[in-house]
Design a protein around this motif. Structure first.
Motif, PDB file in Angstrom:
ATOM      1  N   TYR A 240       0.854  -1.191   0.000  1.00 20.89           N
ATOM      2  CA  TYR A 240       0.000   0.000   0.000  1.00 20.89           C
ATOM      3  C   TYR A 240       0.888   1.239   0.000  1.00 20.89           C
ATOM      4  CZ  TYR A 240      -3.561  -3.322   1.650  1.00 20.89           C
ATOM      5  OH  TYR A 240      -4.408  -4.388   1.792  1.00 20.89           O
ATOM      6  N   ARG A 250      -7.048   3.514   6.330  1.00 16.71           N
ATOM      7  CA  ARG A 250      -7.254   2.207   5.682  1.00 16.71           C
ATOM      8  C   ARG A 250      -7.336   1.105   6.738  1.00 16.71           C
ATOM      9  NH1 ARG A 250      -6.155  -0.143   0.716  1.00 16.71           N
ATOM     10  NH2 ARG A 250      -5.041   1.732  -0.034  1.00 16.71           N
ATOM     11  N   GLU A 254     -10.622  -1.363   7.635  1.00 15.37           N
ATOM     12  CA  GLU A 254     -10.540  -2.820   7.564  1.00 15.37           C
ATOM     13  C   GLU A 254     -10.785  -3.477   8.922  1.00 15.37           C
ATOM     14  OE1 GLU A 254     -10.440  -4.550   4.952  1.00 15.37           O
ATOM     15  OE2 GLU A 254      -9.736  -3.173   3.390  1.00 15.37           O
TER      16      GLU A 254
END
Length: 310
Positions: A240, A250, A254
């Motif tokens: 990433y 992020r 998640e």
């Protein structure tokens, strides 16, 4: 293949060792400590390798017992993953002493490996090194640890090329995953599970965070297949690529449904820019391994954090 792998007690080393064995290879793993001497996350990793690798206890790279090992056994491949890392982010880290430890008696070690038929040497590098990664036109070292990794590789390359021993370099960015040391994602998860709001101190840095399972796929592919195709290959897997603030969000997206708790993030106004603003690898690993399960990696990470922090 018969593979000699140093550094198997480390976060990435334990993942690499396990995957190499699962791929059908025999892994011999020297450990500096004795059996049962490892604690915490490192102890869990060493325990997980029981029955998988051939452990050799109480020896360090280049010492007399290590030289005896490579003189008495034949290995197809030597993966030198171990490195001095104590307080590796500190500016008091002794880069020259670390280089000396990482390369101790490199010449007789490599000579004996070659005499016993070793075909190649794989050295693990770091995106912290000078002249590694993209984004920093000055090609600076992050810190003294990064400098030690660069100097260590140059010493090993010099000796390997003299012996006509094929050498490859696998450059690691910022891995995260189960059984890691306490790092950025661990900090975030600990704070969320405790009901606190983590504050990201350096949200502007653009970094390359890669799930350890994806990094491991890249490593096994690199050392067992690609090196045979080209002895001068470099592995620079990427995950990433985004600033640390975006990556924190992020992780929050998640983990929130997987942890079952809100995952708010506070971003500081960054004023410290001692490190390069951007430093990332350039080989997009998700594209190279389309069967890798991204959702599975997040599932495993959440399950691990629940065990550790709940």
């Amino acid at each position: 293949m018969r593979i000699l792998l140093t550094g198997a007690s480390s976060f990435t080393g334990a993942w690499f060792a396990t995957a190499l064995v699962q791929a059908g290879h025999t892994v011999t793993a020297p450990f500096r400590g004795t059996s049962g001497s490892y604690e915490g996350a490192r102890g869990q990793r060493v325990k997980s390798l029981g029955g998988l690798v051939e452990p050799i206890w109480g020896l360090s790279f280049g010492d007399e017992r290590f030289q005896d090992l490579v003189a008495s056994q034949s290995f197809d491949l030597f993966c030198h993953h171990a490195a001095e890392m104590t307080d590796y982010r500190s500016w008091s880290f002794d880069s020259l002493a670390a280089t000396a430890a990482n390369t101790r008696n490199a010449r007789p070690v490599l000579e004996r490996l070659v005499e016993k038929g070793c075909a190649a040497l794989i050295v693990t590098g770091s995106v912290f090194e000078p002249f590694e990664g993209l984004g920093d036109p000055q090609h600076r070292s992050f810190n003294p640890y990064g400098l030690s990794k660069h100097l260590s590789f140059e010493v090993l390359r010099l000796e390997a090329e003299r012996l006509k021993l094929a050498i490859g370099k696998f450059v690691i960015p910022n891995p995260f995953g189960p059984r890691e040391e306490f790092r950025f994602t661990s900090f975030l998860a600990r704070e969320w599970i405790a009901g606190r709001v983590p504050k990201v101190a350096t949200p502007a840095y653009v970094r390359d965070n890669i799930p350890v399972s994806l990094l491991t796929r890249s490593y096994v592919d690199f050392v067992t297949r690609k090196l045979a195709e080209n002895a001068s290959l470099r592995g620079t897997p990427s995950g990433y690529i985004e600033d640390q603030g975006a990556f924190a969000h992020r992780v929050a997206r998640e983990l929130a449904p997987r942890l079952g708790c809100p995952c708010p993030v506070e971003l500081a106004v960054q004023t410290d820019f001692l490190e390069p603003l951007v430093r990332v690898n350039d080989q997009r690993a998700p594209q190279l391994f389309p069967d890798w399960s991204e959702s599975g990696a997040w599932d495993d990470l959440a399950a691990y954090y629940k065990t550790v922090f709940s």
